[in-house]
Design an enzyme around this catalytic site. Sequence first.
Site, PDB file in Angstrom:
ATOM      1  N   THR A 104      19.934   4.272  -3.405  1.00 38.04           N
ATOM      2  CA  THR A 104      19.709   3.613  -2.116  1.00 38.04           C
ATOM      3  C   THR A 104      19.156   4.646  -1.142  1.00 38.04           C
ATOM      4  O   THR A 104      19.480   5.822  -1.248  1.00 38.04           O
ATOM      5  CB  THR A 104      21.054   3.093  -1.589  1.00 38.04           C
ATOM      6  OG1 THR A 104      21.395   1.939  -2.329  1.00 38.04           O
ATOM      7  CG2 THR A 104      21.008   2.725  -0.127  1.00 38.04           C
ATOM      8  N   THR A 139      25.853   5.258   1.420  1.00 42.65           N
ATOM      9  CA  THR A 139      25.332   4.941   0.079  1.00 42.65           C
ATOM     10  C   THR A 139      26.461   5.060  -0.929  1.00 42.65           C
ATOM     11  O   THR A 139      27.398   5.837  -0.727  1.00 42.65           O
ATOM     12  CB  THR A 139      24.167   5.887  -0.297  1.00 42.65           C
ATOM     13  OG1 THR A 139      23.824   5.674  -1.683  1.00 42.65           O
ATOM     14  CG2 THR A 139      24.513   7.352  -0.127  1.00 42.65           C
ATOM     15  N   GLY A 140      26.373   4.276  -1.992  1.00 40.81           N
ATOM     16  CA  GLY A 140      27.411   4.338  -3.019  1.00 40.81           C
ATOM     17  C   GLY A 140      27.880   2.941  -3.393  1.00 40.81           C
ATOM     18  O   GLY A 140      27.137   1.971  -3.238  1.00 40.81           O
ATOM     19  N   ARG A 168      24.407 -11.247  -4.929  1.00 41.75           N
ATOM     20  CA  ARG A 168      25.388 -10.216  -4.546  1.00 41.75           C
ATOM     21  C   ARG A 168      24.807  -9.364  -3.405  1.00 41.75           C
ATOM     22  O   ARG A 168      23.663  -8.938  -3.457  1.00 41.75           O
ATOM     23  CB  ARG A 168      25.714  -9.342  -5.756  1.00 41.75           C
ATOM     24  CG  ARG A 168      26.652  -8.166  -5.469  1.00 41.75           C
ATOM     25  CD  ARG A 168      25.888  -6.919  -5.079  1.00 41.75           C
ATOM     26  NE  ARG A 168      26.767  -5.755  -4.954  1.00 41.75           N
ATOM     27  CZ  ARG A 168      26.375  -4.578  -4.460  1.00 41.75           C
ATOM     28  NH1 ARG A 168      25.129  -4.412  -4.041  1.00 41.75           N
ATOM     29  NH2 ARG A 168      27.207  -3.578  -4.368  1.00 41.75           N
ATOM     30  N   VAL A 169      25.616  -9.116  -2.407  1.00 40.29           N
ATOM     31  CA  VAL A 169      25.184  -8.277  -1.290  1.00 40.29           C
ATOM     32  C   VAL A 169      26.192  -7.149  -1.126  1.00 40.29           C
ATOM     33  O   VAL A 169      27.407  -7.392  -1.107  1.00 40.29           O
ATOM     34  CB  VAL A 169      25.091  -9.107   0.009  1.00 40.29           C
ATOM     35  CG1 VAL A 169      24.797  -8.213   1.200  1.00 40.29           C
ATOM     36  CG2 VAL A 169      24.000 -10.178  -0.128  1.00 40.29           C
ATOM     37  N   GLY A 170      25.696  -5.923  -1.033  1.00 43.81           N
ATOM     38  CA  GLY A 170      26.587  -4.772  -0.859  1.00 43.81           C
ATOM     39  C   GLY A 170      26.730  -4.405   0.606  1.00 43.81           C
ATOM     40  O   GLY A 170      26.528  -5.232   1.510  1.00 43.81           O
ATOM     41  N   ASP A 171      27.055  -3.158   0.853  1.00 44.58           N
ATOM     42  CA  ASP A 171      27.300  -2.690   2.230  1.00 44.58           C
ATOM     43  C   ASP A 171      26.029  -2.506   3.055  1.00 44.58           C
ATOM     44  O   ASP A 171      26.054  -2.594   4.283  1.00 44.58           O
ATOM     45  CB  ASP A 171      28.016  -1.335   2.178  1.00 44.58           C
ATOM     46  CG  ASP A 171      27.149  -0.286   1.460  1.00 44.58           C
ATOM     47  OD1 ASP A 171      26.871  -0.471   0.258  1.00 44.58           O
ATOM     48  OD2 ASP A 171      26.738   0.697   2.104  1.00 44.58           O
ATOM     49  N   GLY A 209      28.931  -0.369  -3.029  1.00 45.50           N
ATOM     50  CA  GLY A 209      28.908  -1.196  -1.828  1.00 45.50           C
ATOM     51  C   GLY A 209      30.194  -1.943  -1.550  1.00 45.50           C
ATOM     52  O   GLY A 209      30.595  -2.121  -0.394  1.00 45.50           O
TER      53      GLY A 209
HETATM   54  N1  ASP Z   1      25.434   0.804  -1.468  1.00 42.26           N
HETATM   55  C1  ASP Z   1      24.445   0.129  -2.254  1.00 42.26           C
HETATM   56  C2  ASP Z   1      25.001  -1.197  -2.706  1.00 42.26           C
HETATM   57  O1  ASP Z   1      26.135  -1.234  -3.127  1.00 42.26           O
HETATM   58  C3  ASP Z   1      24.012   0.897  -3.442  1.00 42.26           C
HETATM   59  C4  ASP Z   1      23.801   2.381  -3.253  1.00 42.26           C
HETATM   60  O2  ASP Z   1      24.016   2.910  -2.187  1.00 42.26           O
HETATM   61  O3  ASP Z   1      23.374   3.035  -4.195  1.00 42.26           O
HETATM   62  O4  ASP Z   1      24.282  -2.157  -2.696  1.00 42.26           O
END
Ligand code: ASP
Length: 310
Positions: free
Chosen positions: A168, A219-220, A196-199, A222
């Site tokens: 990300t 990032t990481g 699906r929606v992350g952070d 979500g």
């Molecule tokens: N945070 C992002 C998500 O979960 C993915 C990422 O940061 O690599 O959609």
Amino acid sequence: MPLSLIVHGGAWDIPEELVEAHDSGCRAALLEGWSTLQADGHALDAVEVAIRKMEDNPALNAGTGSVLNSEGKAQLDASLMEGESLKAGAVAAVETVRNPISLARMVLQSENVLLVAEGAVQFARAAGMDECRNEDLVVEREVRLWKAWRREHESDGQGASGLAAGDTVGAVAVDGRGNVAAGDSTGGRPFKHPGRVGDSPLIGCGVYADNSVGGAACTGWGESITRVVLAKTALDLLGEGKPVKEAAELAVQSLIDRVDGRGGVIMIDATGNVGYAFNTAALACAYLREDMSEPVASVVRLGNRTLRTS
Ligand code: ASP
């Protein structure tokens, strides 16, 4: 106010063969955003151009080159926030826009905060933004990975819950007038459930900006980042008077302690000091402040330490 800019290219176990692409991708994005700041651009402009540069880089998981969902499609999320009026704009599950960060910018300028899926695309169309085909966002590398993941996971019905996200992209900037902005853009988690929606597009979770405190972009994983509202948590620590590096470390520590999450955060405080922390194997990032003679761009490895900051 001294100019300051930090960008990230994802927090995950970045393999050696991809390190150079992450280094150079972050550096190029940083320089693009920096030119904007130097030309007296607004922090929002700097964050947008830096993220666009990374969205257009097929090595990174945002825009072109994003990971694919379980149906083999790129579904993109992005958000952008500015810290003077606390205006924010975000889009999620968008399939036919090359630069979702610019669509998020348009949403920020409207009466909306978050638009999703077809509604977001309709908004883009009405605003005159060019659409692309979903295939235009898909690169061969991701098709190969998707095929491998499908073989491995669909047969056991486990979906992709154990798969690490990565790559990300995000940015935080402070401009010469003291405006803070933060943004993120992502293809999300590989092989994610459709919709699906992350952070990343969730204000307070993936990004936050407040001129009186600073800005943060995450990032990481979500789902875990969302549960601890990581970006706002990090800024609240700054607001309590913690130095930026410590605020980043404590925020990531809360991610570990409260939800056993994995990820990272990049931050700038209201006076332009930069900090970051992560608990994944590595974080790709680059930063530059006006008092530095040259940018720092690197894939930082966790090594034996739990957390690391600049
Ligand atoms: N945070 C992002 C998500 O979960 C993915 C990422 O940061 O690599 O959609």
